[in-house]
Design a protein around this motif. Structure first.
Motif, PDB file in Angstrom:
ATOM      1  N   GLU A 177     -71.524 -12.218  17.224  1.00 37.25           N
ATOM      2  CA  GLU A 177     -73.335 -12.519  17.788  1.00 37.25           C
ATOM      3  C   GLU A 177     -73.607 -12.238  16.081  1.00 37.25           C
ATOM      4  O   GLU A 177     -74.472 -12.432  15.611  1.00 37.25           O
ATOM      5  N   GLN A 194     -82.850  -6.159  23.418  1.00 40.48           N
ATOM      6  CA  GLN A 194     -81.989  -6.556  23.559  1.00 40.48           C
ATOM      7  C   GLN A 194     -82.675  -6.128  25.558  1.00 40.48           C
ATOM      8  O   GLN A 194     -83.545  -6.661  25.968  1.00 40.48           O
ATOM      9  N   THR A 198     -78.942  -8.981  28.383  1.00 43.97           N
ATOM     10  CA  THR A 198     -78.487  -9.796  27.122  1.00 43.97           C
ATOM     11  C   THR A 198     -79.474 -10.794  27.782  1.00 43.97           C
ATOM     12  O   THR A 198     -79.588 -11.774  28.928  1.00 43.97           O
ATOM     13  N   ARG A 199     -79.903 -11.722  26.183  1.00 49.35           N
ATOM     14  CA  ARG A 199     -80.873 -12.986  26.466  1.00 49.35           C
ATOM     15  C   ARG A 199     -81.735 -12.795  27.654  1.00 49.35           C
ATOM     16  O   ARG A 199     -81.720 -13.884  28.544  1.00 49.35           O
TER      17      ARG A 199
END
Length: 649
Positions: free
Chosen positions: A540, A360, A519-520
Motif C-alpha cells: 500500500e 481507515q 479498509t476502503r
C-alpha cells in the motif's frame, strides 16, 4: 566512533552513570534499553552535547552530523511539506550561501561553488523526499500543504520525526519514535531505518521494532552500561544466562564464605589451629565479593472474573461508523461516514485484533462500540449486562492532573456503586498497591506522573470496573516492556472478550487469534498472519509513493485544455484570446523544463568555475520563472472556466 571512558553523570543528587564505559562504532544500529527512570534520555543529552559528563571522558567525532527528534511540540504556520524540508540543514545552509553570493555580487568561482553545493544538497528533489517521508508516516496526500498548526499533537510529533529523517546525518538519535505511530507507519519506519547507513541509537519499548532495526544492544542498569551483540531478543537470552551464572556463582561464594567463617569461629581460640584460622581470615579479606543478582520486581496484574458473559456481546446490523456534523454546521448536514454497512457479531471469549492502514476508521469503530460516538446509521445491539472497559488513545488526557490516584478511584467507586456501597478507602489503597501505586504515590498528583504511570492508573481503573468486553485502542503507547508483558499475560487470562487496536505486534501476536481488517470504507476478515499484513502495508505504501510521483509529474506539466463543445457565450473572442495565451504559457513551461533537465545533467560533468556559476544562476532563474508561469496558468484556467459556456443538457 562514540566512546565513554569511566563516565559519571548526575541529575541533581541522583547518579545516573557511575564510571560507565562503552564504545559505539560507525554504522552500528544500537538499541538503548533499561527500566524507566534509569537515565536513557539523559544519556541522549550527553550524546547530543546538551549535557556534559561530570567525570571521565566522552567523545563523539566533531565532523559527525546529528539528527534527532525534538521532543517539544512544534508550532508553525509553515505547510507540512515546508516544515519537513527545513529539517535538511545542509540544504538550508546551501540556500543561504547562494542568496549571500548573489546579493553580494560575488565572483564566478564563489557563485559556482554555491550553486554546486545547492545541487549536491538535493534541492532538485527536496520536495519529493519530504513528501515521501510525510506520506510514509501516515498523512494523506491532501494534507501535504496543510499548516503544521492545523494538526493535533500526535500528528505534529510525526512531522517532527519526518523532519529528523529528512536531515542527512551520521548519528541519528530516536527516543521512543513509535509512540505516536499506527502499525502501517511503524512498518514503513522500520523499512526506512534498515536502509539508514549512519550510526543510530534508539530508545524503544517495542520488542519487535527493536529486533527489526537494531544489531547492538546497550543496557543501562545501576549506573553501568553493558554492550551486547545482537538485537533485543538476543540481549534478553544472553542476559538471562548471565543472571543464572552470576546467581550460581554468588550462591557458591556464600557457601564458601560460610564454611570459612565457621572454621574461623570454631578454631580461632585454639592454639593448635590459630595459624590455619588466621590464613582463612586473610582469604576472606582478599576475596572479591560477588553481588547478589538484583532485578526489578516483576509487575503483574489480572482482570477480575466478569460478573456475567452475555453471548453475543453485541450485534452490528448494517452499522455505519463516522462522525456527526460539527455543531455550527447547517441543519440537515449529514454525518461523515468512514466505515459502512458492517454486519458482525462479537461473541463471548473472542480475541479480535483490528487492523487497517492509518485513517481507515479503526479508532472510529472502537469509539462507536464504546458509546463515545453515535452510530451513523444501522444498529448496534448490546447483550444484556454488557460492561465495557475502554482504553482510548487519548485516555491519559481525561485523567484529572490535580487529583491523586486515590481520588480517581474514590470518585470511580462513588459513580459505579449504589449509594452507601462504595469501597472503603483502605481497600482502594490496597488495590492501587497491586498496580505499584503504594505509599505516598497514592497521594501524588497525576499531573506530576510519567506517561507510563498514568497509563498504569488507567489500566487500574479499568480492572476495578470488572468489564466483560475490553476495547483497547493503542494501550501500550506509554508502557515499558515489563508492563506490556504484564498486560499480555492479563489479557490471555481474561475470560471476557478483547477487541484490540495496537502497533505492538508482540502484543497482537500473543493475544489475538483472529483479525478484522478495516479498509476502503468497509470491514472484512484478514485471513493471513501479521507478517502477511506487513507485506500488505508495504505494498500500500509503495502504491501511494508511486501515485505521488505521478501527481508531481502532472503538476510540472499542465495539460492543454481543449475548448468545450456548446453554444456561444457572447464572448468568443475573449475565450479564444485566453486559450491562445494559455497555449503560449504551456509551450514556455515545456521549454523551461527541458532546459532545467539539461542544466542539471550538465552540472554532473566537469565544468570551469565560470560555467558552473552560469549554470547555477540560470537554474535559479528557471525555478523562479516556472513558479510564476504556473501561477499564471492556473489564473488563466479559472478565467477560461468562467468564459466557457456550459454544454446544453
Amino acid at each position: 566512533m562514540i566512546t565513554l571512558k569511566s563516565v559519571s553523570l548526575r541529575r541533581g543528587a541522583k547518579i545516573l552513570l557511575d564510571q560507565a564505559t562503552a564504545t559505539l562504532n560507525p554504522g552500528e544500529r544500537v538499541g538503548l534499553v533499561g527500566r524507566n527512570g534509569v537515565g536513557k534520555t539523559t544519556l541522549f543529552a550527553l550524546f547530543d552535547g546538551s549535557l556534559h559528563e561530570d567525570a571521565g571522558e566522552f567523545s563523539r567525532p566533531a565532523t559527525w552530523r546529528l539528527a534527532q527528534v525534538v521532543q517539544e511540540m512544534p508550532s508553525s504556520g509553515l505547510s507540512a511539506t515546508d516544515f519537513v524540508i527545513e529539517g535538511d540543514q545542509a540544504l538550508l545552509a546551501a540556500q543561504r550561501q547562494v542568496q549571500l553570493a548573489e546579493s553580494e555580487g560575488s565572483d564566478g568561482e564563489r557563485l559556482a561553488n554555491a550553486y554546486l553545493a545547492l545541487h549536491d544538497a538535493g534541492a532538485h528533489d527536496a520536495q519529493a523526499r519530504a513528501q515521501a517521508l510525510i506520506l510514509g508516516l501516515g498523512f494523506k496526500t491532501i494534507e501535504l500543504n496543510n499548516p503544521v498548526d492545523s494538526f493535533s499533537g500526535g500528528w505534529r510529533m510525526r512531522l517532527q520525526l519526518a523532519r529528523a529523517l529528512m536531515c542527512p546525518s551520521d548519528l541519528l538519535l530516536l527516543d521512543e519514535p513509535t509512540n505516536h505511530l499506527d502499525l502501517d507507519a511503524l512498518v514503513w519506519l522500520e523499512t526506512w531505518l534498515k536502509r539508514y547507513t549512519g550510526t543510530m541509537v534508539v530508545i524503544s519499548h517495542d520488542r519487535e521494532f527493536l529486533d527489526a532495526v537494531t544489531t547492538v544492544t546497550l543496557h543501562l542498569d545501576n549506573g553501568k552500561l553493558t554492550r551486547y551483540g545482537g538485537n533485543y531478543s538476543t540481549f534478553e537470552e544472553t542476559r538471562a544466562q548471565q543472571i543464572d551464572l552470576q546467581q550460581n556463582a554468588y550462591l557458591k561464594q556464600q557457601e564458601k564464605i560460610a564454611h570459612l567463617q565457621s572454621f574461623i569461629t570454631r578454631f580461632k581460640a585454639k592454639a593448635t589451629k590459630a595459624r590455619q584460622a588466621q590464613s582463612r581470615v586473610k582469604a576472606l579479606e582478599r576475596m572479591e565479593r560477588l553481588a547478589p543478582v538484583l532485578t526489578s520486581a516483576d509487575f503483574t496484574f489480572e482482570f477480575k472474573e466478569p460478573a456475567n458473559l452475555p453471548n453475543p456481546m453485541l450485534v452490528m446490523n448494517n452499522a455505519c461508523f463516522g462522525y456527526p456534523p460539527p455543531v455550527d454546521a447547517p441543519a440537515g448536514t449529514p454525518p461523515t461516514v468512514i466505515v459502512q454497512r458492517v454486519n458482525r457479531s462479537v461473541m463471548a471469549g473472542q480475541r479480535i485484533g483490528i487492523l487497517g492502514a492509518n485513517g481507515q476508521g479503526k479508532s472510529t469503530l472502537v469509539k462507536t462500540i464504546a458509546r463515545a460516538l453515535p452510530c451513523s446509521s444501522g444498529t448496534i445491539s448490546e447483550g444484556k449486562g454488557l460492561n465495557i472497559g475502554y482504553f482510548a488513545q487519548q485516555e491519559l488526557d481525561v485523567l484529572r492532573p490535580h487529583e491523586t490516584p486515590l481520588q480517581h478511584l474514590l470518585r470511580l467507586a462513588k459513580e459505579c456503586l449504589p449509594t452507601g456501597q462504595g469501597d472503603r478507602e483502605q481497600d482502594l489503597r490496597s488495590f492501587l498497591g497491586t498496580f505499584n501505586f503504594s505509599g505516598e504515590m497514592v497521594k501524588q498528583t497525576v499531573g506530576t506522573m510519567s506517561g507510563g504511570e498514568k497509563a498504569r492508573l488507567v489500566l487500574c481503573m479499568i480492572v476495578w470496573q470488572r468489564p466483560n468486553l475490553l476495547l483497547l485502542d493503542e494501550p501500550t503507547n506509554h508502557l515499558d516492556l515489563a508492563t506490556r508483558e504484564a498486560l499480555a499475560m492479563a489479557l490471555n487470562e481474561f475470560e471476557g472478550t478483547v477487541m484490540l487496536v495496537s502497533h505492538d505486534r508482540s502484543l497482537l501476536r500473543s493475544v489475538c487469534d483472529e483479525f478484522w481488517l478495516v479498509t476502503r470504507g468497509g470491514m472484512e476478515d484478514f485471513t493471513g498472519d501479521l507478517d502477511d499484513y506487513q507485506r500488505y502495508l508495504l505494498d500500500e505504501a509503495k502504491r501511494i509513493r508511486e501515485s505521488l510521483r505521478e501527481s508531481l509529474k502532472c503538476e510540472n506539466r499542465p495539460p492543454r485544455r481543449l475548448p468545450r463543445s456548446g453554444g456561444d457565450s457572447g464572448t468568443p473572442g475573449k475565450l479564444k484570446t485566453l486559450q491562445r495565451e494559455q497555449g503560449h504559457i504551456e509551450k514556455r513551461l515545456l521549454d523551461l523544463q527541458q532546459e532545467q533537465h539539461t542544466l542539471e545533467a550538465r552540472l554532473s560533468t566537469p565544468l570551469s568555475a565560470q560555467e558552473l556559476a552560469d549554470s547555477g544562476r540560470r537554474l535559479n532563474q528557471i525555478a523562479l520563472e516556472l513558479s510564476a508561469l504556473e501561477e499564471q496558468w492556473l489564473t488563466l484556467s479559472e478565467q477560461i472556466d468562467r468564459a466557457t459556456p456550459s454544454v446544453p443538457s
